[in-house]
Scaffold this motif. Structure first.
Motif, short mmCIF file in Angstrom:
data_model
loop_
_atom_site.label_atom_id
_atom_site.label_comp_id
_atom_site.label_asym_id
_atom_site.label_seq_id
_atom_site.Cartn_x
_atom_site.Cartn_y
_atom_site.Cartn_z
N ARG A 53 34.56 57.26 -7.08
CA ARG A 53 34.67 56.15 -8.03
C ARG A 53 35.11 54.88 -7.31
O ARG A 53 34.58 53.78 -7.58
N ASP A 54 36.07 55.00 -6.38
CA ASP A 54 36.52 53.83 -5.64
C ASP A 54 35.44 53.30 -4.70
O ASP A 54 35.30 52.08 -4.53
N LEU A 55 34.68 54.21 -4.09
CA LEU A 55 33.63 53.79 -3.16
C LEU A 55 32.55 52.98 -3.87
O LEU A 55 32.06 51.98 -3.33
N ARG A 56 32.18 53.41 -5.05
CA ARG A 56 31.12 52.69 -5.78
C ARG A 56 31.53 51.27 -6.14
O ARG A 56 30.68 50.41 -6.33
N ARG A 57 32.83 51.03 -6.22
CA ARG A 57 33.31 49.69 -6.56
C ARG A 57 33.64 48.85 -5.32
O ARG A 57 34.07 47.71 -5.46
N ASN A 58 33.48 49.43 -4.15
CA ASN A 58 33.84 48.74 -2.91
C ASN A 58 32.60 48.06 -2.32
O ASN A 58 31.67 48.73 -1.91
N PRO A 59 32.57 46.73 -2.26
CA PRO A 59 31.39 46.05 -1.71
C PRO A 59 31.15 46.38 -0.24
O PRO A 59 30.02 46.34 0.24
N LEU A 60 32.24 46.70 0.49
CA LEU A 60 32.09 47.08 1.89
C LEU A 60 31.27 48.36 2.01
O LEU A 60 30.39 48.48 2.88
N PHE A 61 31.54 49.32 1.14
CA PHE A 61 30.78 50.58 1.15
C PHE A 61 29.33 50.34 0.73
O PHE A 61 28.41 50.89 1.34
N VAL A 62 29.12 49.53 -0.28
CA VAL A 62 27.76 49.28 -0.76
C VAL A 62 26.92 48.62 0.32
O VAL A 62 25.77 49.02 0.59
N ALA A 63 27.49 47.62 1.00
CA ALA A 63 26.74 46.92 2.05
C ALA A 63 26.41 47.85 3.21
O ALA A 63 25.28 47.88 3.70
N SER A 64 27.40 48.63 3.65
CA SER A 64 27.15 49.54 4.77
C SER A 64 26.20 50.65 4.38
O SER A 64 25.35 51.06 5.19
N ALA A 65 26.29 51.15 3.16
CA ALA A 65 25.37 52.21 2.71
C ALA A 65 23.95 51.71 2.66
O ALA A 65 23.01 52.44 3.03
N ILE A 66 23.73 50.48 2.22
CA ILE A 66 22.38 49.91 2.18
C ILE A 66 21.80 49.81 3.59
O ILE A 66 20.65 50.17 3.84
N LEU A 67 22.62 49.34 4.53
CA LEU A 67 22.15 49.23 5.92
C LEU A 67 21.82 50.60 6.51
O LEU A 67 20.80 50.76 7.19
N ILE A 68 22.65 51.59 6.22
CA ILE A 68 22.43 52.93 6.79
C ILE A 68 21.21 53.59 6.16
O ILE A 68 20.42 54.24 6.85
N VAL A 69 21.03 53.43 4.85
CA VAL A 69 19.82 53.98 4.20
C VAL A 69 18.57 53.34 4.76
O VAL A 69 17.55 54.00 5.01
N LEU A 70 18.62 52.02 4.97
CA LEU A 70 17.48 51.32 5.56
C LEU A 70 17.20 51.83 6.97
O LEU A 70 16.04 52.05 7.36
N LEU A 71 18.26 52.08 7.74
CA LEU A 71 18.11 52.58 9.09
C LEU A 71 17.53 53.99 9.09
O LEU A 71 16.64 54.31 9.91
N LEU A 72 17.99 54.84 8.19
CA LEU A 72 17.47 56.21 8.12
C LEU A 72 16.01 56.22 7.67
O LEU A 72 15.21 57.02 8.16
N THR A 73 15.66 55.33 6.75
CA THR A 73 14.26 55.22 6.34
C THR A 73 13.39 54.77 7.50
O THR A 73 12.27 55.28 7.69
#
Length: 329
Positions: A53-73
């Protein structure tokens, strides 16, 4: 005789029953009554559900997750990002050609290197080698180091002494220097050879973190209760200690993944890591250093890709640490 009040009779048994009922309702816990505010009854949340729940509200997590998903793709499906070849070059028409930023995702987008190869294509296909090395090394050192640390922390005594001294021996070897010594003994250095060299020297930090966490967890009341009830060692380790000791290990492993990607790029840059025909960001950075004055884009873009990838995993690790550590909430 029942007492008469204003011409009516009051039953003492009824009064006693009413008082007991009111006392029983007043004794209910907030979880049973829906809380002090009268809200609906909720299921108790675990550490992991609170962390998510805390991670979903953390912009730092959202930004890093988007970059990592893009990298994995990009790693799994490089053809979605470019149709250019990362190995075929055109020295006649594309030697150190300048970037054409208007042609997004095309071979000309980020220019060409000293062998006439598309820099954008090499960035896309080079992600595969770096990500494979990072994921394989992280998974291996987490499993092995976690096992060593768990055994040392739980059993203690001579087992702890032997495993701790073994950990100290490997921790005393400089990481990059030791990897260089190991890799120079191989004529062909593939992704798996580089990964093995990093695994041999990279498990000590995870082992120390797991050992400290297990030593703290094994003294908790629920572990003592499980022992008193006759639970076996395997059940205690897997059901009671591991789920509660794994959180700091996950944080360290997430941050370390970016470090292993950086280590692979460093070794390839020095010429003792991956080598052609493997496509790697470190190889491109090494090739671009000779063109720094007249064609800086050859060095800039692969170096920027390494930096962004490492930063993404460090940001993810920081976000996970903040979510899993109650003291930082």
């Amino acid at each position: 005789m029942p007492e008469a009040i204003e011409g009516s009779f009051v039953d003492p048994a009824a009064i006693a029953e009413k008082v007991e009922k009111e006392n029983a309702e007043g004794a209910k816990s907030p979880a049973q009554t829906g809380g002090s505010a009268g809200g609906p009854v909720g299921k108790p949340r675990s550490l992991w559900s609170d962390a998510w729940r805390d991670l979903r509200r953390n912009p730092l997590f959202v930004a890093s997750a988007i970059l990592i998903v893009l990298l994995l793709t990009m790693t799994c499906f490089p053809s979605l990002f470019t149709s250019a070849s990362p190995r075929n070059g055109d020295l006649t028409g594309a030697y150190l050609k300048e970037p054409e930023f208007g042609k997004v995702f095309s071979g000309e987008w980020l220019g060409y290197d000293g062998q006439g190869r598309s820099i954008w294509a090499r960035l896309v296909y080079g992600a595969r080698a770096s990500v494979i090395v990072g994921v394989v090394v992280t998974a291996a050192v987490t499993l092995f180091g976690g096992f060593v640390g768990m055994m040392a922390g739980y059993f203690g005594g001579w087992i702890d002494s032997v495993l701790s001294r073994l950990t100290d021996i490997f921790a005393g070897i400089p990481f990059l220097l030791g990897a260089m010594v190991v890799l120079t003994s191989f004529d062909v250095r593939t992704v798996w050879v580089v990964s093995a060299a990093l695994i041999v020297l990279g498990w000590t930090q995870i082992a120390r973190v797991m050992r400290g966490s297990v030593i703290s967890i094994k003294q908790q009341d629920y572990v003592m209760a499980a022992k008193a009830l006759g639970a076996g060692t395997g059940r205690i380790l897997l059901r009671h200690i591991l789920p509660n000791a794994i959180a700091p290990v996950i944080v360290v492993a997430t941050i370390a993944l970016g470090g292993y990607i950086s280590a692979e790029a460093t070794l390839s840059y020095l010429g003792i890591g991956l080598a052609d025909p493997v496509v790697s960001w470190g190889i491109d950075v090494s090739a671009g250093k000779d063109q720094l004055r007249n064609a800086p884009h050859v060095l800039l873009f692969p170096a920027l890709m390494v930096s962004v990838t490492v930063l993404a995993f460090i940001m993810l690790g920081d976000a996970v640490r903040n979510a899993l550590d109650p003291k930082l909430r």
